[in-house]
Design a protein around this motif. Structure first.
Motif, short mmCIF file in Angstrom:
data_model
loop_
_atom_site.label_atom_id
_atom_site.label_comp_id
_atom_site.label_asym_id
_atom_site.label_seq_id
_atom_site.Cartn_x
_atom_site.Cartn_y
_atom_site.Cartn_z
N MET A 1 49.91 13.68 -2.21
CA MET A 1 50.57 14.47 -1.17
C MET A 1 51.20 15.72 -1.77
N ALA A 2 51.03 16.86 -1.12
CA ALA A 2 51.63 18.11 -1.59
C ALA A 2 53.15 18.02 -1.52
N GLN A 3 53.85 18.69 -2.45
CA GLN A 3 55.30 18.71 -2.43
C GLN A 3 55.84 19.57 -1.30
N ARG A 4 55.09 20.60 -0.91
CA ARG A 4 55.45 21.46 0.21
C ARG A 4 54.16 21.83 0.95
N ALA A 5 54.24 21.92 2.27
CA ALA A 5 53.05 22.25 3.06
C ALA A 5 53.45 23.11 4.25
N ALA A 6 52.52 23.98 4.65
CA ALA A 6 52.81 24.92 5.73
C ALA A 6 51.61 25.08 6.64
N ILE A 7 51.88 25.36 7.90
CA ILE A 7 50.88 25.81 8.87
C ILE A 7 51.12 27.30 9.12
N VAL A 8 50.05 28.07 9.07
CA VAL A 8 50.14 29.51 9.38
C VAL A 8 49.11 29.81 10.46
N THR A 9 49.56 30.31 11.60
CA THR A 9 48.63 30.68 12.67
C THR A 9 48.36 32.18 12.61
N GLY A 10 47.25 32.57 13.22
CA GLY A 10 46.85 33.96 13.12
C GLY A 10 46.64 34.37 11.67
N ALA A 11 46.00 33.47 10.90
CA ALA A 11 45.99 33.59 9.43
C ALA A 11 44.70 34.19 8.89
N SER A 12 43.82 34.67 9.73
CA SER A 12 42.54 35.17 9.22
C SER A 12 42.62 36.58 8.68
N SER A 13 43.72 37.30 8.97
CA SER A 13 43.86 38.67 8.47
C SER A 13 45.31 39.10 8.62
N GLY A 14 45.60 40.31 8.16
CA GLY A 14 46.88 40.93 8.42
C GLY A 14 48.08 40.17 7.91
N ILE A 15 49.13 40.14 8.73
CA ILE A 15 50.40 39.52 8.33
C ILE A 15 50.22 38.04 8.01
N LEU A 23 52.63 32.13 0.29
CA LEU A 23 53.01 30.71 0.29
C LEU A 23 52.19 29.92 -0.73
N GLY A 24 50.91 30.27 -0.85
CA GLY A 24 50.10 29.63 -1.88
C GLY A 24 50.64 29.90 -3.26
N GLU A 25 51.09 31.14 -3.49
CA GLU A 25 51.70 31.50 -4.78
C GLU A 25 52.95 30.67 -5.03
N GLU A 26 53.64 30.31 -3.95
CA GLU A 26 54.86 29.51 -4.07
C GLU A 26 54.59 28.01 -4.13
N GLY A 27 53.32 27.62 -4.15
CA GLY A 27 52.97 26.22 -4.32
C GLY A 27 52.79 25.44 -3.04
N TYR A 28 52.71 26.10 -1.90
CA TYR A 28 52.52 25.41 -0.64
C TYR A 28 51.05 25.08 -0.41
N ALA A 29 50.77 23.87 0.04
CA ALA A 29 49.46 23.54 0.58
C ALA A 29 49.41 24.08 2.00
N LEU A 30 48.24 24.60 2.40
CA LEU A 30 48.18 25.41 3.61
C LEU A 30 47.16 24.91 4.62
N THR A 31 47.53 24.94 5.88
CA THR A 31 46.59 24.87 6.99
C THR A 31 46.60 26.21 7.69
N LEU A 32 45.46 26.86 7.73
CA LEU A 32 45.31 28.15 8.39
C LEU A 32 44.63 27.95 9.73
N ALA A 33 45.16 28.61 10.75
CA ALA A 33 44.57 28.51 12.09
C ALA A 33 44.37 29.90 12.65
N ALA A 34 43.23 30.11 13.29
CA ALA A 34 42.94 31.36 13.98
C ALA A 34 41.74 31.11 14.88
N ARG A 35 41.43 32.09 15.71
CA ARG A 35 40.42 31.90 16.76
C ARG A 35 38.99 32.03 16.26
N ARG A 36 38.72 32.97 15.37
CA ARG A 36 37.34 33.27 14.98
C ARG A 36 36.94 32.48 13.73
#
Length: 241
Positions: A1-15, A23-36
């Motif tokens: 299990m990751a020590q820290r985890a995050a969900i980021v929406t609208g994550a395919s580009s930009g902000i 967040l990846g640089e900070e050691g977070y495991a990531l779930t990215l969500a976007a439409r395309r």
């Protein structure tokens, strides 16, 4: 299990993508969500190539079932949620006499409804993280237009004002449990969403950078549980108040 985890929406580009990278640089495991799907997979692959722990879930976030699917996929893979970034958003300009109902509903659904649904679906996981370290965080991308309503972008301004208001309400409801929320309120940021402004004469190099936004979020990660930042306003030099 990751020590820290995050969900980021609208994550395919930009902000969203820049925050995910940070967040990846900070050691977070990531779930990215976007439409395309294709664009999202390309973004996720780019982060994985840097050695970051990433999964992607393509989803139309205006739909309740899609929001539930993102959260379920995240929980199944990582088992915890320390940070939720509600970044997905859409802005469609029109004078008030020409506002189309379909486009009105799209902005309300993506910019406001999905944010509320993500809080609802994630609050259990956030509470578990807060019970562990009192540092659970939700970051909501609003806009300077949510603080100062703009003509032609009236619906977008209204939805972003709602984001600011909902963030304030969530702090009053959840902050004492260790779940803090911050609304990000930037002026023009150099992303595809501001191409209309570039076409109108605002140079890209005169815009706020996505890295500026990500670094502000990095700062939020470093704060003590006793410090709450309800909103951050990002202005450009010379912008009218």
């Amino acid at each position: 299990m990751a020590q820290r985890a995050a969900i980021v929406t609208g994550a395919s580009s930009g902000i969203g993508l820049e925050i995910a990278r940070m967040l990846g640089e900070e050691g977070y495991a990531l779930t990215l969500a976007a439409r395309r799907p294709e664009k999202l997979t390309a973004a996720a692959d780019g982060l994985r190539a840097k050695g970051l722990e990433v999964q992607e879930v393509a989803a139309a976030l205006s739909k309740e079932e899609a929001v539930k699917a993102v959260v379920a996929a995240h929980e199944q893979r990582y088992g915890r949620l320390d940070l939720l970034v509600n970044n997905a958003g859409v802005g469609i300009g029109a004078p008030v006499a020409e506002i189309e109902t379909k486009r009105l509903d799209m902005q309300l659904d993506v910019n406001v409804r999905s944010l509320v649904l993500f809080y609802r679906e994630c609050v259990g996981l956030l509470r578990a993280a807060a019970a562990e370290h009192r540092g659970a965080l939700v970051v909501n991308t609003a806009s300077i237009s949510g603080k100062r309503g703009q003509p032609w972008l009236s619906v977008y301004s209204a939805t972003k004002a709602a984001v600011v208001g909902f963030t304030e309400a969530m702090n009053k409801e959840l902050a004492t449990e260790g779940i803090r929320s911050t609304a990000l309120c930037p002026a023009f940021v150099d992303t595809p969403m501001t191409d209309f402004a570039k076409a109108g004469g605002v140079a890209a190099e005169a815009m706020i950078t996505t890295r500026d936004i990500a670094e502000a979020v990095r700062m939020l990660l470093k704060l003590s549980p006793a410090c709450l930042v309800p909103e951050i306003i990002f202005e450009r030099p010379g912008d009218p108040l």
